[in-house]
Design a protein around this motif. Structure first.
Motif, short mmCIF file in Angstrom:
data_model
loop_
_atom_site.label_atom_id
_atom_site.label_comp_id
_atom_site.label_asym_id
_atom_site.label_seq_id
_atom_site.Cartn_x
_atom_site.Cartn_y
_atom_site.Cartn_z
N ARG A 97 -4.88 10.99 -10.13
CA ARG A 97 -5.91 10.32 -9.33
C ARG A 97 -5.39 10.20 -7.90
NH1 ARG A 97 -4.68 5.81 -12.77
NH2 ARG A 97 -3.33 7.40 -13.64
N PHE A 144 -3.48 0.40 -10.22
CA PHE A 144 -2.70 -0.60 -9.49
C PHE A 144 -2.89 -1.99 -10.10
CE2 PHE A 144 -3.72 2.16 -5.56
CZ PHE A 144 -2.74 3.07 -5.93
N PHE A 160 -6.44 5.43 1.24
CA PHE A 160 -6.51 4.00 1.52
C PHE A 160 -7.20 3.76 2.87
CE2 PHE A 160 -3.02 4.78 -1.28
CZ PHE A 160 -2.95 3.67 -2.11
N TRP A 170 8.69 8.34 8.87
CA TRP A 170 9.89 9.14 9.09
C TRP A 170 9.69 10.60 8.73
CZ3 TRP A 170 9.65 5.02 5.65
CH2 TRP A 170 9.52 5.34 4.30
N PRO A 222 14.24 4.37 2.81
CA PRO A 222 13.94 4.61 4.24
C PRO A 222 13.10 3.50 4.87
CG PRO A 222 12.94 6.33 2.85
CD PRO A 222 13.77 5.48 1.96
N SER A 223 12.22 2.86 4.08
CA SER A 223 11.43 1.77 4.64
C SER A 223 12.32 0.59 5.02
CB SER A 223 10.38 1.27 3.64
OG SER A 223 9.47 2.29 3.33
N GLU A 264 0.83 -1.21 0.00
CA GLU A 264 0.00 0.00 0.00
C GLU A 264 0.87 1.26 0.00
OE1 GLU A 264 -0.46 -2.37 2.31
OE2 GLU A 264 -2.57 -3.01 2.24
N ARG A 265 2.01 1.19 0.69
CA ARG A 265 2.88 2.37 0.75
C ARG A 265 3.43 2.67 -0.64
NH1 ARG A 265 7.35 2.27 5.36
NH2 ARG A 265 5.54 2.53 6.72
N PRO A 319 -0.59 3.83 -12.38
CA PRO A 319 -0.88 4.83 -11.34
C PRO A 319 -0.35 6.19 -11.76
CG PRO A 319 0.27 2.92 -10.41
CD PRO A 319 0.34 2.79 -11.90
N GLY A 320 -1.00 7.24 -11.30
CA GLY A 320 -0.52 8.57 -11.65
C GLY A 320 -1.07 9.62 -10.71
N GLY A 321 -0.44 10.78 -10.72
CA GLY A 321 -0.79 11.85 -9.80
C GLY A 321 -2.12 12.52 -10.11
N ASN A 378 12.87 7.76 -1.92
CA ASN A 378 11.98 8.36 -0.91
C ASN A 378 11.14 7.36 -0.16
OD1 ASN A 378 12.27 11.34 -1.05
ND2 ASN A 378 11.90 10.94 -3.20
N ILE A 379 10.93 6.19 -0.71
CA ILE A 379 10.04 5.22 -0.06
C ILE A 379 10.78 3.94 0.32
CG2 ILE A 379 7.87 3.94 -0.26
CD1 ILE A 379 7.47 6.96 -0.49
N ASN A 412 1.99 1.71 -3.53
CA ASN A 412 0.87 2.18 -4.33
C ASN A 412 0.54 3.63 -4.04
OD1 ASN A 412 0.41 -0.07 -5.87
ND2 ASN A 412 -1.12 -0.94 -4.49
N ALA A 413 0.58 3.98 -2.75
CA ALA A 413 0.28 5.37 -2.38
C ALA A 413 1.27 6.31 -3.04
CB ALA A 413 0.33 5.52 -0.86
N ALA A 414 2.55 5.95 -3.00
CA ALA A 414 3.57 6.82 -3.61
C ALA A 414 3.37 6.91 -5.11
CB ALA A 414 4.96 6.29 -3.28
N LEU A 415 3.04 5.79 -5.75
CA LEU A 415 2.82 5.81 -7.20
C LEU A 415 1.65 6.70 -7.56
CD1 LEU A 415 3.40 2.06 -8.14
CD2 LEU A 415 4.84 4.01 -8.74
N SER A 416 0.58 6.63 -6.73
CA SER A 416 -0.59 7.44 -7.04
C SER A 416 -0.34 8.92 -6.71
CB SER A 416 -1.82 6.93 -6.30
OG SER A 416 -1.70 7.21 -4.93
N LEU A 417 0.76 9.19 -6.01
CA LEU A 417 1.13 10.60 -5.79
C LEU A 417 2.11 11.06 -6.85
CD1 LEU A 417 1.44 10.52 -1.93
CD2 LEU A 417 -0.19 11.88 -3.22
N GLY A 418 2.35 10.20 -7.84
CA GLY A 418 3.18 10.60 -8.97
C GLY A 418 4.66 10.30 -8.83
N ALA A 419 5.02 9.33 -7.97
CA ALA A 419 6.44 9.02 -7.80
C ALA A 419 6.99 8.34 -9.04
CB ALA A 419 6.62 8.11 -6.59
N GLY A 427 3.26 14.41 -2.57
CA GLY A 427 2.92 14.45 -3.98
C GLY A 427 3.49 15.68 -4.67
N ARG A 462 12.38 8.14 -7.56
CA ARG A 462 11.79 8.72 -6.36
C ARG A 462 11.25 7.64 -5.43
NH1 ARG A 462 12.49 13.92 -4.63
NH2 ARG A 462 12.02 15.43 -6.24
N PHE A 520 7.09 15.09 -5.33
CA PHE A 520 7.27 14.28 -6.54
C PHE A 520 7.04 15.11 -7.79
CE2 PHE A 520 5.91 10.31 -3.96
CZ PHE A 520 7.22 10.17 -3.50
N THR A 557 -1.21 4.87 5.13
CA THR A 557 0.01 4.68 4.35
C THR A 557 0.94 5.87 4.49
OG1 THR A 557 -1.06 5.63 2.42
CG2 THR A 557 -1.15 3.25 2.63
#
Lengths: 286, 262
Positions: free
Chosen positions: B77, B55, B81, B89, A205-206, A183-184, B73-75, A201-202, A186-193, B99, A197, B102, B85
């Protein structure tokens, strides 16, 4: 409007529940940890007292069990005059230097390779075989081979120690990558990573808490290999000093060496805990 | 405008047969609407959301967002969750700004924007805290702020309030309704709570499992009233609300395989 009022409504009505839970879970943990510190200190003092009494009452010959006073005197003598071609500081630094170099090599090679193994099926499949094979062997079993190949000098010891620190760091970096929650990512991908990146960024550190756990294991593995290697083949170091002293039945010097190694191990453990608090204060929190 | 056309997702099951998680689903999500998909577990509602988020690849059909086909996936959308998530840190404000980071927005600018959003979700005072010091409801607010920060075309919410206690949940529903009323963001919301679906949806689609299909579609307007008054009480006792709720309940609890409405 509603927005301004609502959050406050939540805080007054719902907050007490989590707060209460935190109190309930925190307090026992706190009391347990401070409790063990006290118990541990008392145990340590009791052991020292037992040692003192045992030698005072002559339960064992000084040849087998030197008194604390003798060990202290030897400590002073070895520190100033030296023993087995070096002062205490020189032996300690020789051992410390070896393990720090080996840890550095283990980190520099193990972290990137482990990360790559975590990211790529082919690299993982290929590298896990040789690493798994040698990591299963007791290091002292292949030390003779390393001595045949590299001679009795520093390089065989450094290679032995590096091999023992590399594997746990490498495996933990790999496990760290593979334990990143889907999920982490997927969340980053949906934020445009982007892929880069995502990694910096994910994933990195994870994986850090796992890598530090691997480093902790590497320190333990390195320390045990270090002393063993110095016992067998070395011209300096705490292990060498202990072995030399044992050859002359100088049990008090053996004790000096053992106590120093214990202190070294303890300092490493404190250092690792400090590093974890600095680098991954969130560990176990989410 | 999000257009889903004949979307199917098929998984291989462990016994070798095919599982039709999503079976020829067509659905439009217009700007300014909240479409809520409701159904029992396994009805494909999460599969639908994951496919829109990119996804999960579609086996058949297509999903278009403003005329562009979605295949990753893209920014554009934003996803909220069910499970939190947030990055442990990073501080709350940096989580919200992720976002924007990024997207290459400079640090001060993105933090400023993130603080605005934290203000919107009522967490301005918690900007510099680490996320693990926040309660579950507060973390979901941060997740919502994070998804909104990049100003996505659509917000995809996968049972975001499912793990919250009922009081917090109600407040989060109010928050979402008022944010929607203010921003007019198109939203796809997944839930298994019929009341939540009717409270929040301008459109409620009922899904049924094996194969995952849309079996009914209802227009509902309660969310506008809810956004305005912030009071769920009168809505829950509204006869229209009760009637719709019972209709949907009957649809969901109908034995599987008894044909479909469309």
């Amino acid at each position: 409007m509603t927005l301004a009022a609502d959050p406050r409504a939540v805080f007054t009505h719902v907050q007490p529940a989590p707060k209460l839970r935190r109190q309930l879970t925190n307090e026992p943990i706190k009391s347990v940890s401070s409790g063990t510190l006290l118990i541990s200190t008392i145990t340590l003092l009791a052991l020292l007292a037992l040692w003192f009494v045992a030698t005072q009452l002559g339960w064992a010959s000084p040849l087998f069990l030197p008194s604390p006073a003798e060990v202290l005197t030897q400590f002073h003598a070895v520190a100033i005059d030296g023993y087995a071609d070096g002062t205490l500081i020189q032996h300690t630094l020789a051992s410390l230097g070896r393990i720090l170099v080996a840890l550095a090599i283990g980190v520099v090679l193990g972290v990137p390779l482990g990360l790559l193994m975590g990211l790529n099926r082919w690299i993982r499949g290929t590298l896990s075989v040789p690493i798994g094979l040698y990591w299963g062997l007791p290091p002292l079993a292949y030390l003779p081979l390393l001595i045949i190949w590299l001679g009795i000098g520093e390089s065989s010891k450094i290679v032995l120690l590096s091999l023992s620190t590399f594997a746990p760091i490498c495996f933990s970096a790999q496990a760290g990558v593979r334990s990143v929650p889907a999920e982490r990512i997927n969340a980053a991908l949906s934020l445009g990573a982007t892929r880069l990146r995502l990694f910096t960024n994910i994933i990195l550190p994870s994986a850090l808490p796992e890598i530090l756990t691997g480093l902790r294991i590497a320190v333990a593995a390195g320390l045990s290999c270090l002393v063993a290697a110095e016992l067998i083949a070395a011209r300096s170091g705490l292990g060498y000093m202990i072995m030399s002293a044992a050859n002359f039945l100088s049990t008090d010097v053996v004790f000096v060496g053992l106590i120093l190694i214990a202190i070294l191990a303890f300092l490493f453990a404190i250092g690792m805990r400090w590093l974890e608090r600095k680098l991954v204060p969130w560990k176990g929190k989410i | 405008m999000l257009q889903i056309r004949d979307a199917s997702v098929t998984f291989p099951a462990s016994d070798g047969s095919a599982v039709h998680a999503l079976d020829h689903v067509s659905l439009d999500i217009a700007p300014d609407s909240i479409v809520v998909a409701v159904g029992a577990s396994g009805c494909g509602k999460s599969t639908l959301l994951n496919a829109i988020a990119g996804f999960l690849p579609l086996t058949e059909g297509s999903i278009m967002l403003d005329g562009e086909e979605i295949d990753r996936p893209g920014g554009d959308r934003g996803v909220v969750f069910q499970k939190d998530t947030l990055l442990p840190w990073a501080s709350v404000v940096d989580n919200v700004a992720l976002g924007l980071k990024f997207a290459g927005v400079a640090k001060t600018a993105r933090r400023e924007r993130a603080r605005e959003l934290l203000d919107l979700v009522g967490l301005a005072d918690f900007a510099d805290k680490p996320p693990y010091e926040l309660s579950g409801g507060m973390r979901q607010r941060v997740g919502l702020a994070r998804a909104l920060a990049t100003d996505p075309k659509i917000l995809l919410m996968d049972e975001p309030f499912g793990a919250l206690d009922s009081l917090t949940r109600e407040t989060m529903q109010q928050l979402l309704a008022s944010i929607w009323a203010r921003t007019g963001k198109q939203i796809l919301f997944i839930t298994h709570s019929i009341e939540e679906a009717l409270t929040l949806g301008t459109t409620v689609v009922v899904m049924s499992p094996r194969p995952g299909r849309i079996v009914a579609r209802f227009e509902a307007g309660f969310v506008r009233e809810f956004a305005e008054t912030g009071d769920i009480g009168p809505i829950l006792s509204d006869p229209n609300f009760i009637q719709l709720r019972e209709e949907i309940r009957a649809l969901i609890h109908r034995p599987a395989g008894k044909g479909t409405l469309q």
